[in-house]
Design an enzyme around this catalytic site. Structure first.
Site, PDB file in Angstrom:
ATOM      1  N   LYS A  24      -9.041   2.647  -2.865  1.00 11.76           N
ATOM      2  CA  LYS A  24      -9.404   2.408  -1.562  1.00 11.76           C
ATOM      3  C   LYS A  24     -11.004   2.904  -1.282  1.00 11.76           C
ATOM      4  O   LYS A  24     -10.942   4.182  -1.391  1.00 11.76           O
ATOM      5  CB  LYS A  24      -8.483   2.601  -0.622  1.00 11.76           C
TER       6      LYS A  24
ATOM      7  N   GLU B 210       0.900  -1.237   0.068  1.00 10.53           N
ATOM      8  CA  GLU B 210      -0.063  -0.064   0.017  1.00 10.53           C
ATOM      9  C   GLU B 210       0.928   1.155  -0.171  1.00 10.53           C
ATOM     10  O   GLU B 210       1.971   1.181   0.606  1.00 10.53           O
ATOM     11  CB  GLU B 210      -0.781  -0.124   1.179  1.00 10.53           C
TER      12      GLU B 210
ATOM     13  N   CYS C 188      -5.449  -2.767   2.579  1.00  9.73           N
ATOM     14  CA  CYS C 188      -5.358  -2.541   4.131  1.00  9.73           C
ATOM     15  C   CYS C 188      -6.622  -3.055   4.687  1.00  9.73           C
ATOM     16  O   CYS C 188      -7.153  -3.959   4.670  1.00  9.73           O
ATOM     17  CB  CYS C 188      -5.025  -1.088   4.454  1.00  9.73           C
TER      18      CYS C 188
END
Length: 316
Positions: A133, A46, A179
Site C-alpha cells: 500500500k 486487506e 482500500c
C-alpha cells in the site's frame, strides 16, 4: 471458445491475531470457493493475515507514546509475516493443492517496519510478487510504512477456460489496489495503462459508499473489479482488544460489516454486496467483456488526450 473464468471474493477476517488459525481459515475458504463454486481465482481482504486493528490507538497522541502502546505494537508486529516465509510457503501449498490463484491481504514485517501488502500466489509458480500500500490512511500511518513504485505489478497469467474440456486456456492481467489507494487517480491510471483486466481491491471499508467507488472504477477502467472486504465481530479479536464502547462489549458486536462485491466492466454488479456474515461470492467472468467495454471508453487509449494531458511515469 468460451473466454470465461470463475473468480471469487472471500469475505472473512483474521482469527484473533492467531497465524495458524488464520491460515486454516484461508485453506477452508479457498477449498469452499473451489469445490462449491469452481473458482479459479480468489481475493482475500486487506490485512487478512496479521489483522486490521480497528479502534486501536497504540497509546498515541500528538507528541506522546505510552509504554502500553509500544507493547501493543510489539504484539501486532509479532502477528505479521515476512515475505517470503514459512507462512507464504503454506499459502503456496494451499494454492497448489486447490488449483486456485490467490490474492491475499497481509501485514508484512520487514525489519522493524510493517507494511499493508497484497501478495499474488499462483498454483503452478508459487509466490509471484507483492504490492505494498503506497499510502496508509489517517492513523494507519502510525503503524504501517509507505510502499513505493517498486511494488505496483500487473501479472499476466493464463487460466483454463470454464466449460471447455479440450485444455483451452485464456490469458488475463491481474492487479491489486488496497482500500483507499483506490481513490488515487494516478495509481488507477498506472494499472489501466498496464492493461489490468481483473482489478482486485482488498479492503476494510464497509461503508455503503464504497460500492459507488467500485462501480466507478469498473466503468472507468473497463475492467472486472473484485473487492473483498473483511467481516469481523468482537469475538474475532483478542479479549483485550479495543472496542468502540467498553460498556456494550459483546462477542457478536460487528466491528467490520463487509460489503464484498464483484462488478463487470460495464458496471453491472455480478455478485454482492455481501453483508453481515463471512462467506464466498463467486461470478463467471467473460473476459471479452473488457474489450466490449473499451469499444467506447478506453481511458488510456481511444478516450485519452495525450496532446493535452501528460502523466509522469512511475518513479522506481
Amino acid at each position: 471458445m468460451a473466454r470465461t473464468i470463475y473468480a471469487s471474493v472471500v469475505q472473512t477476517c483474521t482469527q484473533s491475531y492467531d497465524l495458524e488459525a488464520t491460515l486454516q481459515k484461508l485453506e477452508q475458504l479457498t477449498r469452499l470457493a473451489r469445490e462449491r463454486d469452481r473458482s479459479q481465482l480468489a481475493v482475500f481482504p486487506e490485512a487478512f493475515i496479521g489483522g486490521y486493528p480497528k479502534f486501536s490507538t497504540f497509546g498515541s497522541v500528538v507528541g506522546e507514546r505510552s509504554p502500553e502502546g509500544r507493547e501493543e505494537y510489539l504484539r501486532y508486529h509479532n502477528a505479521a509475516i515476512e515475505i517470503p516465509s514459512l507462512a507464504t510457503d503454506r499459502i503456496e501449498a494451499i494454492s497448489k493443492e486447490t488449483n486456485v490463484f490467490l490474492v491475499v491481504g497481509v501485514i508484512e514485517r520487514d525489519g522493524g517496519t510493517l507494511y499493508c501488502t497484497a501478495i499474488f500466489v499462483s498454483p503452478s509458480e508459487g509466490l509471484l510478487g507483492k504490492h505494498r500500500k503506497v499510502l496508509p490512511t489517517a492513523s494507519e500511518r502510525l503503524i504501517w510504512g509507505q510502499g513505493d513504485g517498486s511494488t505496483l505489478p500487473v501479472f499476466e497469467r493464463s487460466f483454463m477456460a470454464s466449460g471447455e474440456s479440450d485444455g483451452s486456456r485464456i490469458t488475463t492481467k491481474i492487479s491489486a489496489a488496497i482500500c483507499w489507494e483506490n481513490y488515487m487517480p494516478l495509481l488507477r491510471n498506472h494499472y489501466y495503462s498496464l492493461g489490468t483486466q481483473l482489478y482486485c481491491a482488498p479492503t476494510v471499508d464497509a461503508r455503503p459508499q464504497w460500492q459507488h467507488s467500485m462501480i466507478h472504477i469498473a466503468l472507468e477502467g473497463r475492467c472486472f473489479v473484485l473487492s473483498a472486504c473483511q467481516y469481523a465481530e468482537e469475538r474475532h479479536y483478542p479479549d483485550t482488544h479495543a472496542v468502540a464502547n467498553t460498556e456494550t462489549r459483546k462477542p457478536g458486536n460487528v466491528v467490520i460489516a463487509g460489503g464484498s462485491v464483484i462488478i463487470s466492466p460495464l458496471g453491472k454488479v455480478l455478485a454482492g454486496p455481501l453483508r453481515d456474515r463471512e462467506d464466498v461470492l463467486t461470478a463467471e467472468l467473460d473476459l471479452d467483456d473488457v474489450v466490449r467495454g473499451k469499444f467506447d471508453l478506453d481511458v488510456v487509449g481511444n478516450y485519452a488526450r495525450p496532446d493535452i494531458f501528460r502523466v509522469q511515469g512511475n518513479v522506481q
